[in-house]
Design an enzyme around this catalytic site. Sequence first.
Site, mmCIF file in Angstrom:
data_model
loop_
_atom_site.group_PDB
_atom_site.id
_atom_site.type_symbol
_atom_site.label_atom_id
_atom_site.label_comp_id
_atom_site.label_asym_id
_atom_site.label_seq_id
_atom_site.Cartn_x
_atom_site.Cartn_y
_atom_site.Cartn_z
ATOM 1 N N GLU A 162 0.852 -1.190 0.000
ATOM 2 C CA GLU A 162 0.000 0.000 0.000
ATOM 3 C C GLU A 162 0.884 1.235 0.000
ATOM 4 O O GLU A 162 1.887 1.290 0.720
ATOM 5 C CB GLU A 162 -0.897 0.009 1.243
ATOM 6 C CG GLU A 162 -1.752 1.275 1.381
ATOM 7 C CD GLU A 162 -2.647 1.249 2.616
ATOM 8 O OE1 GLU A 162 -3.072 0.151 3.018
ATOM 9 O OE2 GLU A 162 -2.900 2.325 3.187
ATOM 10 N N GLU A 167 -2.687 11.357 3.337
ATOM 11 C CA GLU A 167 -3.719 11.148 4.351
ATOM 12 C C GLU A 167 -3.703 12.340 5.296
ATOM 13 O O GLU A 167 -2.648 12.928 5.566
ATOM 14 C CB GLU A 167 -3.462 9.883 5.169
ATOM 15 C CG GLU A 167 -3.616 8.591 4.422
ATOM 16 C CD GLU A 167 -3.353 7.403 5.339
ATOM 17 O OE1 GLU A 167 -4.334 6.715 5.682
ATOM 18 O OE2 GLU A 167 -2.189 7.192 5.709
#
Length: 408
Positions: A162, A167
Amino acid sequence: MKKQTFSGLLSLLLLATAVTSCTKENQAGQTPKLSASDKAVGAAAAAKSYDLVWSDEFDGTSLNTSKWGYENGNLGVNNEKQFYQTQNVAVTGGNLVITARKETVQGQPYTSGRINSNGKFSTQYGRIEARIKLPGVQGLWPAFWMLGNSINTGAGWPGCGEIDIMEQVNTSNTILGTIHWWNTAYTYYSGNTTTTATDFHVYAIEWDASSIHWYVDNTEYHIANIQNNINGTEEFHAPFFILLNVAVGGNLPGNNINDGALPASMLVDYVRVYNITQNPGGGGAPIGTTISIRGNNGSFVSGENGQQAMNCNRPTAQGWEQFTIVDAGGGKVALQSMGKYVSSENGTQAITCSRTTIQDWEKFDWIDNGDGTFSLRGNNGAYVSSENGAQAMTCNRTTAQGWEKFTY
């Protein structure tokens, strides 16, 4: 955007490497709409050029489902509180708009939206960027991220790998850039920077066979070393697809949610993916770049995904026809495709692309022929031949003639 809880995380510091870059054939044939940020990339990295291969400018009135798919329902991850549904995703005013709302659906007290390019577009290496405005609301967790295609073929998470390009949680101005993978145990490596999250900014990574670099508005703030699968990072030498979502609550932001600030939205002006070409100059090997190699028969060389001997018979360049040029030391190079290395097989049989490490047979001299072509010479002193595409490629020629000359 994690697929499971943060408890019991193992943080592993990777050594940072120098910037390298990569390219492959421009398959989209598009001309990018240059923004100020695009121009800044070129100014900041004059040794590199960027070819747009995929994008969504969100100029229509609905989501382009040839590029994106919806993820709906309660995904049951991270103790999040939202139910994802199609109606929380809109395209309007030149933006993708993903909205979190206070409403109960199928037992979840909030709704939101999540989309991905799984099965529609993926990339191995390149510059992946988006211009995004974040909601900055307590309890929200917006993300722009990627997952390895192998999650579809049984690898699971985190074995698929990932890459979190961006974020942000709650009202914080901290931007996170993180990779997650499996290295005998779940492992992650994260960096951060600060910006005015509720304004538009360009969030990007530049990813090649050596490293992943994170940027906000073209200012680098974090590097992860993935060269030669260091610390079990082989996950990051394979294709990944793109995701965008806004989670509500969960392990990272916590479950103190400001209901009064909802509905709230993440706005995405565009998503763009570029191949990066390191301008080699002087005919030298383009170390760190991903290229497609064409024989003098006009066809592309294929690694055949390591399943059979290599051929030079492909009319177009797809994933198996892309090779990253790796510095093998001592002035030699190795060629990596789909996470595996090309082997000369010491000239005793057709060459393959099936090796997991670089040994002597996987090292080549990159020779500039002075006529716009190059040749590859194995450590057996013989040259790689395309065999004119009529049979599997070999590394047994004593001189470089037409079949032993290539372009990229």
